[in-house]
Motif scaffolding. Sequence first.
Motif, PDB file in Angstrom:
ATOM      1  N   VAL A 278       0.833  -1.203   0.000  1.00  9.31           N
ATOM      2  CA  VAL A 278       0.000   0.000   0.000  1.00  9.31           C
ATOM      3  C   VAL A 278       0.871   1.258   0.000  1.00  9.31           C
ATOM      4  N   ALA A 279       1.955   1.231   0.774  1.00 11.75           N
ATOM      5  CA  ALA A 279       2.860   2.380   0.799  1.00 11.75           C
ATOM      6  C   ALA A 279       3.442   2.650  -0.583  1.00 11.75           C
ATOM      7  N   GLN A 280       3.852   1.585  -1.279  1.00 12.82           N
ATOM      8  CA  GLN A 280       4.361   1.729  -2.647  1.00 12.82           C
ATOM      9  C   GLN A 280       3.251   2.194  -3.593  1.00 12.82           C
ATOM     10  N   LEU A 281       2.034   1.696  -3.347  1.00  8.73           N
ATOM     11  CA  LEU A 281       0.899   2.057  -4.198  1.00  8.73           C
ATOM     12  C   LEU A 281       0.635   3.559  -4.159  1.00  8.73           C
ATOM     13  N   PHE A 282       0.771   4.153  -2.990  1.00 10.94           N
ATOM     14  CA  PHE A 282       0.514   5.585  -2.861  1.00 10.94           C
ATOM     15  C   PHE A 282       1.483   6.419  -3.706  1.00 10.94           C
ATOM     16  N   GLN A 283       2.642   5.842  -4.013  1.00 12.91           N
ATOM     17  CA  GLN A 283       3.613   6.551  -4.840  1.00 12.91           C
ATOM     18  C   GLN A 283       3.323   6.394  -6.330  1.00 12.91           C
ATOM     19  N   LYS A 284       2.535   5.408  -6.685  1.00 15.32           N
ATOM     20  CA  LYS A 284       2.290   5.097  -8.094  1.00 15.32           C
ATOM     21  C   LYS A 284       0.874   5.434  -8.548  1.00 15.32           C
ATOM     22  N   LEU A 285      -0.023   5.643  -7.586  1.00 18.16           N
ATOM     23  CA  LEU A 285      -1.435   5.829  -7.898  1.00 18.16           C
ATOM     24  C   LEU A 285      -1.858   7.246  -7.543  1.00 18.16           C
ATOM     25  N   SER A 286      -2.533   7.923  -8.466  1.00 19.37           N
ATOM     26  CA  SER A 286      -3.170   9.191  -8.126  1.00 19.37           C
ATOM     27  C   SER A 286      -4.450   8.852  -7.378  1.00 19.37           C
ATOM     28  N   PHE A 287      -4.411   8.946  -6.048  1.00 14.04           N
ATOM     29  CA  PHE A 287      -5.541   8.487  -5.259  1.00 14.04           C
ATOM     30  C   PHE A 287      -6.800   9.278  -5.571  1.00 14.04           C
ATOM     31  N   GLU A 288      -6.680  10.583  -5.764  1.00 13.24           N
ATOM     32  CA  GLU A 288      -7.866  11.384  -6.056  1.00 13.24           C
ATOM     33  C   GLU A 288      -8.505  10.972  -7.375  1.00 13.24           C
ATOM     34  N   ASP A 289      -7.676  10.687  -8.389  1.00 12.21           N
ATOM     35  CA  ASP A 289      -8.223  10.221  -9.668  1.00 12.21           C
ATOM     36  C   ASP A 289      -8.882   8.854  -9.505  1.00 12.21           C
ATOM     37  N   HIS A 290      -8.225   7.989  -8.728  1.00  7.23           N
ATOM     38  CA  HIS A 290      -8.778   6.651  -8.464  1.00  7.23           C
ATOM     39  C   HIS A 290     -10.106   6.759  -7.728  1.00  7.23           C
ATOM     40  N   LEU A 291     -10.153   7.626  -6.722  1.00  2.00           N
ATOM     41  CA  LEU A 291     -11.378   7.801  -5.946  1.00  2.00           C
ATOM     42  C   LEU A 291     -12.493   8.369  -6.817  1.00  2.00           C
ATOM     43  N   GLU A 292     -12.161   9.291  -7.711  1.00  3.08           N
ATOM     44  CA  GLU A 292     -13.156   9.859  -8.605  1.00  3.08           C
ATOM     45  C   GLU A 292     -13.750   8.778  -9.502  1.00  3.08           C
ATOM     46  N   MET A 293     -12.910   7.837  -9.950  1.00  3.40           N
ATOM     47  CA  MET A 293     -13.390   6.728 -10.769  1.00  3.40           C
ATOM     48  C   MET A 293     -14.366   5.858  -9.970  1.00  3.40           C
ATOM     49  N   LEU A 294     -14.021   5.574  -8.715  1.00  2.00           N
ATOM     50  CA  LEU A 294     -14.897   4.763  -7.872  1.00  2.00           C
ATOM     51  C   LEU A 294     -16.245   5.449  -7.680  1.00  2.00           C
ATOM     52  N   ILE A 295     -16.207   6.716  -7.329  1.00  2.00           N
ATOM     53  CA  ILE A 295     -17.438   7.444  -7.051  1.00  2.00           C
ATOM     54  C   ILE A 295     -18.311   7.540  -8.300  1.00  2.00           C
ATOM     55  N   THR A 296     -17.685   7.810  -9.438  1.00  2.00           N
ATOM     56  CA  THR A 296     -18.447   7.902 -10.690  1.00  2.00           C
ATOM     57  C   THR A 296     -19.158   6.589 -10.985  1.00  2.00           C
ATOM     58  N   ARG A 297     -18.447   5.477 -10.821  1.00  2.00           N
ATOM     59  CA  ARG A 297     -19.024   4.162 -11.114  1.00  2.00           C
ATOM     60  C   ARG A 297     -20.141   3.806 -10.133  1.00  2.00           C
TER      61      ARG A 297
END
Length: 399
Positions: A278-297
């Motif tokens: 998860v720590a590595q993921l935070f460096q590779k993932l735009s969390f806000e963009d990811h969250l926006e995708m979740l919310i939209t879906r």
Amino acid sequence: MSLQPYSFAKRVPALSPIGAAQATSRSDLIPFSYGTPSSDLFPYQELQEAASAAILQEGRDSLQYAGADGPQIVQDWIANRSKLRSIHVQSNQVLVTYGSQQAIDYAARTLLEPGDHAWVEAPTYFGAVNTFKAAEAIITSFPIDENGLQIELVEEALKEAVRVGQPIPKFVYVMPNFHNPGGVSLSLSRRKRLAELAYEYNFFILEDDAYAELAFEREHIPAIYNFAPERVIYLSSFSKIIAPGIRLGWAIASADVIRRINTFFQGSMASVFSQEIVAQLFQKLSFEDHLEMLITRYKSSRDIMVEALRQHFGDGITFQIPNGGFFIWLKFPDHVNTADLVQDANERGVSFIAGNQFFVKPEGARYARLSFSYCNEEQIRKGVEILAHSYNSYLSKIK
């Protein structure tokens, strides 16, 4: 040698799994019973890269008991992210657990002795209720409405308990945002009043906020924790925003309470390798963009289910449209028992959870929980149609 009967601990409830645990090999079943995120939305590529980095860059340490830098990075991320809900804590007030279910379990163990009282909502999350039963608590429930737990009833019960010399609950368990199964959120005024009562009557609040990030309107009401930091244990999870298989949740509380809960880990930590990923993921993932995708879906899935319900059920049922989370809580006419629909609906090809499963007392027969999170648009439309056919068949039999 013959096998003799064995007396198992009575604190272990003999309960069958419900909901997401009822995974089936039947590929054609439309599972509205699954209170789980959509597998299509997991960040597969970023997780693959994060897992590789955790091995290749931090392998020697990340696979040890204490891990490398991952646990501290995850704690810091949680503490920083919690500010959105007006929770301002140091990272030593964050305890990472094996999912929020373990956080509920350890918090209950910390607060409860056998025979202590725990107060919950009606309806409520059955996983928490089973945990409190295993801790041998005496459970009392209080109804929710469109604004969440009816705090005025809780306050009346507290006053009455003092008046007649009955025990005060050790804690009140509440889901403040996008309630499971009710879909409702606790109003700001009720959050404040519950916090005041916790100080006045000296009980804790278990604030289970697993769906907080999935706010479709991107509005964040301050957590109950903000109003009573010494008397709230705040719980949440990565399951709904990354993937359940990561098995990471967390508890936030005062440093003293976190120290007490942490004793159950016996000097270990929750899945340090998952924390490294998860720590590595935070460096590779735009969390806000990811969250926006979740919310939209999920917002789209909710709207599709609402449309299908209105099309196929009309005025025969009522429900409140949730502003986030995974669930729609259906209310049928008084004479309906949704438990009688479960088997027929399954045989026709759709699953749901009958309302009585979410209550401590024998009530809730006229309710049903549908999850819109797991299924795609075609499944949602087809599943609601099938459920309507099953319901109409049921009505014809009970007339």
